[in-house]
Design a protein around this motif. Sequence first.
Motif, mmCIF file in Angstrom:
data_model
loop_
_atom_site.group_PDB
_atom_site.id
_atom_site.type_symbol
_atom_site.label_atom_id
_atom_site.label_comp_id
_atom_site.label_asym_id
_atom_site.label_seq_id
_atom_site.Cartn_x
_atom_site.Cartn_y
_atom_site.Cartn_z
ATOM 1 N N ASN A 32 42.354 47.287 36.505
ATOM 2 C CA ASN A 32 42.843 46.192 35.658
ATOM 3 C C ASN A 32 43.360 45.063 36.554
ATOM 4 O O ASN A 32 42.830 43.966 36.545
ATOM 5 C CB ASN A 32 43.934 46.705 34.712
ATOM 6 C CG ASN A 32 44.626 45.560 33.958
ATOM 7 O OD1 ASN A 32 44.033 44.511 33.737
ATOM 8 N ND2 ASN A 32 45.885 45.749 33.600
ATOM 9 N N GLU A 33 44.379 45.359 37.330
ATOM 10 C CA GLU A 33 44.873 44.341 38.259
ATOM 11 C C GLU A 33 45.650 45.002 39.373
ATOM 12 O O GLU A 33 45.962 46.186 39.312
ATOM 13 C CB GLU A 33 45.716 43.291 37.541
ATOM 14 C CG GLU A 33 46.919 43.846 36.819
ATOM 15 C CD GLU A 33 47.798 42.755 36.226
ATOM 16 O OE1 GLU A 33 47.534 41.566 36.422
ATOM 17 O OE2 GLU A 33 48.791 43.122 35.569
ATOM 18 N N GLU A 90 46.718 48.853 38.966
ATOM 19 C CA GLU A 90 46.702 49.336 37.580
ATOM 20 C C GLU A 90 45.270 49.673 37.194
ATOM 21 O O GLU A 90 44.360 48.878 37.424
ATOM 22 C CB GLU A 90 47.231 48.252 36.629
ATOM 23 C CG GLU A 90 48.665 47.837 36.913
ATOM 24 C CD GLU A 90 49.136 46.691 36.013
ATOM 25 O OE1 GLU A 90 48.427 46.335 35.047
ATOM 26 O OE2 GLU A 90 50.213 46.152 36.293
HETATM 27 MG MG MG Z 1 49.336 44.454 34.250
#
Ligand code: MG
Length: 371
Positions: free
Chosen positions: A277-278, A260
Amino acid sequence: MTGAPALRGPLPPGSTIGILGSGQLARMLILAATRLGLRCHVYADAKGPACDVAAAMTIAPYDDTTWLTAFASEVDVVTFEFENVPEATARTLAERVPVRPNPDAFRIAQDRIAEKSFIAGLGLAVAPFASVYNADEAKAALKKLAAPAILKTARLGYDGKGQASLTARSDAAAAWRRLGSVPCVLEKRLAFKQEVSVVLARGVGGTVAAYDSPQNTHAGGILRRSIVPAPLEPAAQVRARDIAARIAAALNYIGVLAVELFDLGPEVPLEHRLLVNEMAPRVHNSGHWTLDACAVSQFENQIRAVADWPLGDPARHSDAEMLNLIGQEANAWREIASEAGACLHLYGKREAREGRKMGHVTRLLPKGTRG
Ligand code: MG
Ligand code: ATP
């Protein structure tokens, strides 16, 4: 994690894939595997939507070595639908049967501190963050990073759970206690232009099949909508893929990986524009549109990767919009079913609780319609 037996060559049709987890992701993995003549055996601590379609299932605690050992003896390879697999579970399985992706990916993805440190260590950009292990550190981190910020538990967060939004007036120490006084990260809240993701499959030999990036919209911390293609120029698309491929290669990853990203927008130089983000070491909600807009979906490519088959073509034949059907929204199944170009997927969950993902619909448009 040594002692893991290796697979020698592709698993022939008729082989059995073990899947940990019994949710909708496992269900869609099983549907894809079944079409290829592979059997799936689900291992989960409770029955879920995947059990309706699995060839076999074991319902037992994730830390039960006896049941895990029996499961391992009945399957040819093990994969997962969720990243919060206890490390001991992954280790017990990996000693007995090939486990793909390798458990290192879970160890890192389970913990936001490990994850951000790992990604930053690859030279990739993440949102400014600080790890927080006590109330004083929570206060100091908020001061250092400056509000607005988000405090997130390091472990076990999903769909925006385990997060607290902080402003300059917030009591960061109190917020940390409300989250359970557990290890956390404090992240600067970014004013991004859009959220996009990369979903890719990486095969045994390191080949990569990456899907076009969708633009993702969240509501209340839950993914609401993915549209593809995302409004990203070709150079940014390539950069996004490159980021995800570097993470996958660094993990020696086998299977589908989702990353992400926050896009700060075209005014920002390309090297600084996309922040991670992750990552999710599994098939991902933002890749559900691939079921209907690609010849080979993320689910099939996950199965192909773990079974050491050639990866399938990730090319898109249509533009698509995927909308999650959350809670009561799935009651509209009749109207959606009568809509042209709408591909309806229902997960067979009996109870439509608030915030529960009950299904999704992908609306297809001719390729190029969205630009
Ligand atoms: Mg997430
Ligand atoms: P999911 O399971 O849906 O991926 P999650 O619980 O793992 O969610 P995150 O992905 O960290 O949590 O955050 C959920 C959403 O909250 C993000 O997709 C984004 O919309 C928003 N968000 C998270 N971190 C930030 C940030 N630093 N700045 C701005 N928005 C953020």
